[in-house]
Design a protein around this motif. Sequence first.
Motif, PDB file in Angstrom:
ATOM      1  N   GLY A 293      14.505 -13.552  37.291  1.00  0.00           N
ATOM      2  CA  GLY A 293      14.948 -14.932  37.191  1.00  0.00           C
ATOM      3  C   GLY A 293      15.252 -15.325  35.750  1.00  0.00           C
ATOM      4  N   CYS A 294      15.959 -16.419  35.587  1.00  0.00           N
ATOM      5  CA  CYS A 294      16.413 -16.829  34.255  1.00  0.00           C
ATOM      6  C   CYS A 294      15.432 -17.736  33.524  1.00  0.00           C
ATOM      7  CB  CYS A 294      17.749 -17.559  34.380  1.00  0.00           C
ATOM      8  SG  CYS A 294      19.102 -16.540  35.003  1.00  0.00           S
ATOM      9  N   LYS A 295      14.331 -18.111  34.147  1.00  0.00           N
ATOM     10  CA  LYS A 295      13.456 -19.097  33.514  1.00  0.00           C
ATOM     11  C   LYS A 295      12.896 -18.595  32.184  1.00  0.00           C
ATOM     12  CE  LYS A 295       9.243 -21.790  34.106  1.00  0.00           C
ATOM     13  NZ  LYS A 295       8.112 -22.147  34.997  1.00  0.00           N
ATOM     14  N   GLY A 296      12.313 -17.398  32.174  1.00  0.00           N
ATOM     15  CA  GLY A 296      11.693 -16.884  30.964  1.00  0.00           C
ATOM     16  C   GLY A 296      12.698 -16.631  29.848  1.00  0.00           C
ATOM     17  N   LYS A 297      13.805 -15.966  30.199  1.00  0.00           N
ATOM     18  CA  LYS A 297      14.813 -15.679  29.173  1.00  0.00           C
ATOM     19  C   LYS A 297      15.473 -16.951  28.657  1.00  0.00           C
ATOM     20  CE  LYS A 297      16.003 -11.003  30.701  1.00  0.00           C
ATOM     21  NZ  LYS A 297      17.101 -10.102  31.138  1.00  0.00           N
ATOM     22  N   LEU A 298      15.759 -17.878  29.538  1.00  0.00           N
ATOM     23  CA  LEU A 298      16.387 -19.115  29.108  1.00  0.00           C
ATOM     24  C   LEU A 298      15.441 -19.949  28.247  1.00  0.00           C
ATOM     25  CD1 LEU A 298      18.831 -20.992  29.263  1.00  0.00           C
ATOM     26  CD2 LEU A 298      17.874 -21.948  31.373  1.00  0.00           C
ATOM     27  N   PHE A 299      14.155 -19.946  28.598  1.00  0.00           N
ATOM     28  CA  PHE A 299      13.183 -20.691  27.807  1.00  0.00           C
ATOM     29  C   PHE A 299      13.076 -20.125  26.399  1.00  0.00           C
ATOM     30  CE2 PHE A 299       8.878 -21.321  26.202  1.00  0.00           C
ATOM     31  CZ  PHE A 299       8.739 -22.694  26.307  1.00  0.00           C
ATOM     32  N   ARG A 300      12.973 -18.819  26.289  1.00  0.00           N
ATOM     33  CA  ARG A 300      12.869 -18.200  24.954  1.00  0.00           C
ATOM     34  C   ARG A 300      14.148 -18.406  24.142  1.00  0.00           C
ATOM     35  NH1 ARG A 300      10.184 -14.376  28.223  1.00  0.00           N
ATOM     36  NH2 ARG A 300      12.123 -13.187  28.490  1.00  0.00           N
ATOM     37  N   PHE A 301      15.295 -18.315  24.794  1.00  0.00           N
ATOM     38  CA  PHE A 301      16.554 -18.521  24.100  1.00  0.00           C
ATOM     39  C   PHE A 301      16.671 -19.958  23.584  1.00  0.00           C
ATOM     40  CE2 PHE A 301      21.004 -19.899  24.253  1.00  0.00           C
ATOM     41  CZ  PHE A 301      21.585 -18.981  23.384  1.00  0.00           C
ATOM     42  N   GLU A 302      16.356 -20.916  24.438  1.00  0.00           N
ATOM     43  CA  GLU A 302      16.440 -22.319  24.043  1.00  0.00           C
ATOM     44  C   GLU A 302      15.411 -22.663  22.960  1.00  0.00           C
ATOM     45  OE1 GLU A 302      18.333 -25.310  25.346  1.00  0.00           O
ATOM     46  OE2 GLU A 302      19.550 -23.513  25.240  1.00  0.00           O
ATOM     47  N   LYS A 303      14.212 -22.146  23.101  1.00  0.00           N
ATOM     48  CA  LYS A 303      13.166 -22.430  22.125  1.00  0.00           C
ATOM     49  C   LYS A 303      13.552 -21.923  20.743  1.00  0.00           C
ATOM     50  CE  LYS A 303       8.942 -23.802  21.060  1.00  0.00           C
ATOM     51  NZ  LYS A 303       8.543 -25.224  21.111  1.00  0.00           N
ATOM     52  N   GLY A 304      14.060 -20.704  20.680  1.00  0.00           N
ATOM     53  CA  GLY A 304      14.453 -20.141  19.395  1.00  0.00           C
ATOM     54  C   GLY A 304      15.619 -20.893  18.758  1.00  0.00           C
ATOM     55  N   ASN A 305      16.631 -21.218  19.544  1.00  0.00           N
ATOM     56  CA  ASN A 305      17.799 -21.907  18.995  1.00  0.00           C
ATOM     57  C   ASN A 305      17.468 -23.330  18.562  1.00  0.00           C
ATOM     58  OD1 ASN A 305      19.562 -19.784  19.192  1.00  0.00           O
ATOM     59  ND2 ASN A 305      20.406 -20.397  21.144  1.00  0.00           N
ATOM     60  N   LEU A 306      16.740 -24.052  19.392  1.00  0.00           N
ATOM     61  CA  LEU A 306      16.409 -25.437  19.053  1.00  0.00           C
ATOM     62  C   LEU A 306      15.507 -25.523  17.829  1.00  0.00           C
ATOM     63  CD1 LEU A 306      15.832 -26.882  22.640  1.00  0.00           C
ATOM     64  CD2 LEU A 306      17.775 -27.323  21.123  1.00  0.00           C
ATOM     65  N   ASP A 307      14.541 -24.608  17.724  1.00  0.00           N
ATOM     66  CA  ASP A 307      13.676 -24.601  16.547  1.00  0.00           C
ATOM     67  C   ASP A 307      14.477 -24.310  15.281  1.00  0.00           C
ATOM     68  OD1 ASP A 307      11.490 -25.202  18.068  1.00  0.00           O
ATOM     69  OD2 ASP A 307      10.749 -23.146  18.185  1.00  0.00           O
ATOM     70  N   MET A 308      15.425 -23.401  15.368  1.00  0.00           N
ATOM     71  CA  MET A 308      16.253 -23.091  14.209  1.00  0.00           C
ATOM     72  C   MET A 308      17.107 -24.286  13.804  1.00  0.00           C
ATOM     73  SD  MET A 308      19.070 -20.033  13.826  1.00  0.00           S
ATOM     74  CE  MET A 308      20.018 -20.713  15.202  1.00  0.00           C
ATOM     75  N   ILE A 309      17.603 -25.041  14.780  1.00  0.00           N
ATOM     76  CA  ILE A 309      18.475 -26.178  14.481  1.00  0.00           C
ATOM     77  C   ILE A 309      17.697 -27.297  13.795  1.00  0.00           C
ATOM     78  CG2 ILE A 309      19.869 -27.999  15.521  1.00  0.00           C
ATOM     79  CD1 ILE A 309      20.722 -25.964  17.636  1.00  0.00           C
ATOM     80  N   TRP A 310      16.559 -27.698  14.378  1.00  0.00           N
ATOM     81  CA  TRP A 310      15.850 -28.821  13.773  1.00  0.00           C
ATOM     82  C   TRP A 310      15.210 -28.434  12.442  1.00  0.00           C
ATOM     83  CZ3 TRP A 310      10.781 -28.658  12.463  1.00  0.00           C
ATOM     84  CH2 TRP A 310       9.912 -27.825  13.181  1.00  0.00           C
TER      85      TRP A 310
END
Length: 223
Positions: A117-134
């Motif tokens: 499923g995409c939950k784990g991969k999508l969560f890690r992807f979003e977490k990494g990108n959002l943390d880098m942006i802010w």
Amino acid sequence: MYVADGDILIIITLASSILIFTSLIGMTGALLNSKPILAVYTVLLWPALTSLLAVGYMSYKRSTFALDHKLNLSWSQYYTPLGRLLIQDSLRCCGFYSPLHEATTSTRCYSRTSLPGCKGKLFRFEKGNLDMIWYAAFSIAPLHIVNMVVALLCANHMTNTFGKGLTPKQYRLTSTDVRVDAEKILKEIHSTGVQRVVRPVNSRASSSGIFRRIDGTAYVLNN
């Protein structure tokens, strides 16, 4: 990220456009030594700072507070079938929890696929990108505030001779340069055999009252 964080991408685009436009106005005012243009530049720095903080705040809020619940809600209600398909193909997953949970069927994603499923991969992807942006946005903000202070000082003290009359660094002479030039001149003098000019010894003026002209005639100075 285009599917999951489209609104943040729009804010980033607007913020970058404002920053680029503001920088062009500032460079124009500095090159032309124009107080009005620099005043406009200083005013434009405020919406640029606001847009920069908006990017940091939105990404921080989304990353820090219940990101997994937000992704679950977005997958179920906001993502289109095409958006889910883009996420599945990019992350090589199928469905949210499993291939049987709201998956978009494709040649790779079907009910009996071995993809997770995409939950784990999508969560890690979003977490990494959002943390880098802010983190990047909040790191640039203090430098932007310093730039605002410098812009206020420059706009207030700009004159027609501001920044002019300064010798470029590569053309400035140091004591080392003078010593090297002197050594080169002395070497050239010694190599050509030219003798140094001897300063004549100061002599006392003649007490005689007779003076001779260039044509050979003499005359006497009467007191």
